[in-house]
Write a protein that holds these residues in place. Structure first.
Motif, PDB file in Angstrom:
ATOM      1  N   ARG A  93       0.806  -1.224   0.000  1.00 39.29           N
ATOM      2  CA  ARG A  93       0.000   0.000   0.000  1.00 39.29           C
ATOM      3  C   ARG A  93       0.841   1.278   0.000  1.00 39.29           C
ATOM      4  NH1 ARG A  93      -5.302  -0.426  -1.524  1.00 39.29           N
ATOM      5  NH2 ARG A  93      -6.307  -2.218  -0.564  1.00 39.29           N
ATOM      6  N   ALA A 113      -4.281   3.976  -1.419  1.00 39.73           N
ATOM      7  CA  ALA A 113      -5.228   3.816  -0.317  1.00 39.73           C
ATOM      8  C   ALA A 113      -6.283   2.765  -0.656  1.00 39.73           C
ATOM      9  CB  ALA A 113      -5.908   5.150  -0.013  1.00 39.73           C
ATOM     10  N   TRP A 121      -6.777   4.963   7.330  1.00 38.62           N
ATOM     11  CA  TRP A 121      -5.554   4.501   6.660  1.00 38.62           C
ATOM     12  C   TRP A 121      -4.671   5.680   6.266  1.00 38.62           C
ATOM     13  CZ3 TRP A 121      -2.877   5.180   2.179  1.00 38.62           C
ATOM     14  CH2 TRP A 121      -1.870   4.256   1.903  1.00 38.62           C
ATOM     15  N   THR A 125      -0.934   6.460   7.668  1.00 40.23           N
ATOM     16  CA  THR A 125       0.168   6.455   6.705  1.00 40.23           C
ATOM     17  C   THR A 125       0.877   7.802   6.665  1.00 40.23           C
ATOM     18  OG1 THR A 125      -0.996   4.788   5.392  1.00 40.23           O
ATOM     19  CG2 THR A 125       0.756   6.006   4.294  1.00 40.23           C
TER      20      THR A 125
END
Length: 260
Positions: A93, A113, A121, A125
Motif C-alpha cells: 500500500r 489507499a 488509513w 500512513t
C-alpha cells in the motif's frame, strides 16, 4: 538543480511485459524523472527485473496477500538519485524512499489507499511518512477519495461524509502537505479516474508537497486516461537550496524497514 518532473500514476497492472514497455515509453516521452506508481500488481517473490528499462532504479512494495495492490518508485537513468533508505508496506500500500540528488536531500512516497477505511488509513500512513522524511518532500498516489467532491467528481456527489473529508484534510495540514495540482489550478475542473461501471469521473490521484515548495513549482498537470483507468498526474519543480527542509520542524531520520 535542474527542473525535475515527478509523476504519480495508477497503472492498473504491470505484470505483462508489453504493458510495462508501454508505460515506460509513455513516461519517457513525457520526460518524467521520477515515477510514483500504484497498482503495479507485483506480488512478493514475483517482481520482474526492470533495471534495463529507461528507469534504471526501481524500488518496490509488492503485495503479500493479493495481486491487486503493489506500489513502486522508478527513477530515470538521467536522474542521479542515490537512495539511502526505504520504508515499505508489506501489504503493497505504500513505499517511501529518501536519499540525495546532488547536494539535495529528498524524500519520495507512493501510496495506494484502500477503497474502504480511507480516512484512518491515510491518517496512519501520513503519520508514518512524517516520521520518515527529511529534505525536499513529495508524496504521490491514489487516495481512492476525491477531497473536494463538488468540483473533483463529475456528479458532484460524496463518497465520504464531509466530516470524514475534513479529517483527511486536517491530517494533511498537520503534517504540512498541500494538494499541489489544486493549489496551482484553483479554478480548473479536471479528473484523473474514469469508472466504467458508474460512467463517472473523479480526481483521485494527487501529488502532495509542503507549501513552501510551491514557489519552485512551474506546472501541475493531469494527463490522458489511456493505458489505465487513471491518468498520470505530473508536477514540474525546481528545488533550490532554501527549499531543502520540507517540514517546519523536521524530525531526524530514524531506523527504517527495508523490504526484502
Amino acid at each position: 538543480m535542474a527542473d525535475v518532473r515527478i509523476c504519480s500514476f495508477n497503472v492498473k497492472g504491470m505484470n505483462i511485459p508489453a504493458k510495462r514497455s508501454q508505460i515506460c515509453t509513455a513516461l519517457k516521452k513525457q520526460k518524467v524523472n521520477v515515477a510514483l506508481l500504484q497498482e503495479t500488481h507485483f506480488r512478493r517473490g514475483h517482481v520482474p527485473n526492470l533495471s534495463k528499462m529507461t528507469f534504471n532504479q526501481w524500488f518496490h512494495a509488492p503485495s503479500s496477500s493479493g495481486s491487486s495492490r503493489g506500489v513502486s518508485i522508478a527513477i530515470c537513468k538521467n536522474t542521479p538519485m542515490v537512495v539511502s533508505s526505504m520504508l515499505a508496506d508489506g501489504d503493497g500500500r505504500y513505499l517511501f524512499i529518501k536519499g540525495t540528488i546532488g547536494t539535495h536531500t529528498i524524500t519520495l512516497g507512493s501510496i495506494y489507499a484502500p477503497n474502504v477505511g480511507q480516512v484512518d488509513w491515510l491518517c496512519r500512513t501520513l503519520s508514518s511518512f512524517h516520521d520518515f522524511v527529511i529534505g525536499i518532500i513529495i508524496l504521490g498516489g491514489d487516495t481512492n477519495v476525491a477531497l473536494d467532491p463538488t468540483i473533483d467528481t463529475s456528479g458532484g456527489s460524496l463518497s465520504l461524509s464531509y466530516r470524514a473529508l475534513r479529517k483527511i484534510k486536517t491530517c494533511l495540514a498537520s503534517v504540512g502537505l498541500v494538494d499541489s495540482w489544486r493549489t496551482l489550478n484553483p479554478l480548473v475542473r479536471d479528473f484523473s479516474f474514469y469508472s466504467g461501471v458508474h460512467g463517472s469521473y473523479q480526481r483521485l490521484d494527487y501529488l502532495f508537497i509542503p507549501p513552501k515548495l510551491l514557489t519552485a513549482c512551474r506546472k501541475a498537470s493531469i494527463g490522458s486516461i489511456l493505458l489505465s483507468d487513471h491518468a498520470p498526474v505530473s508536477l514540474d519543480s525546481q528545488t533550490p537550496v532554501h527549499l531543502e527542509t520540507g517540514w517546519d520542524n523536521p524530525k531526524p531520520s530514524g531506523l527504517c524497514q527495508r523490504h526484502p
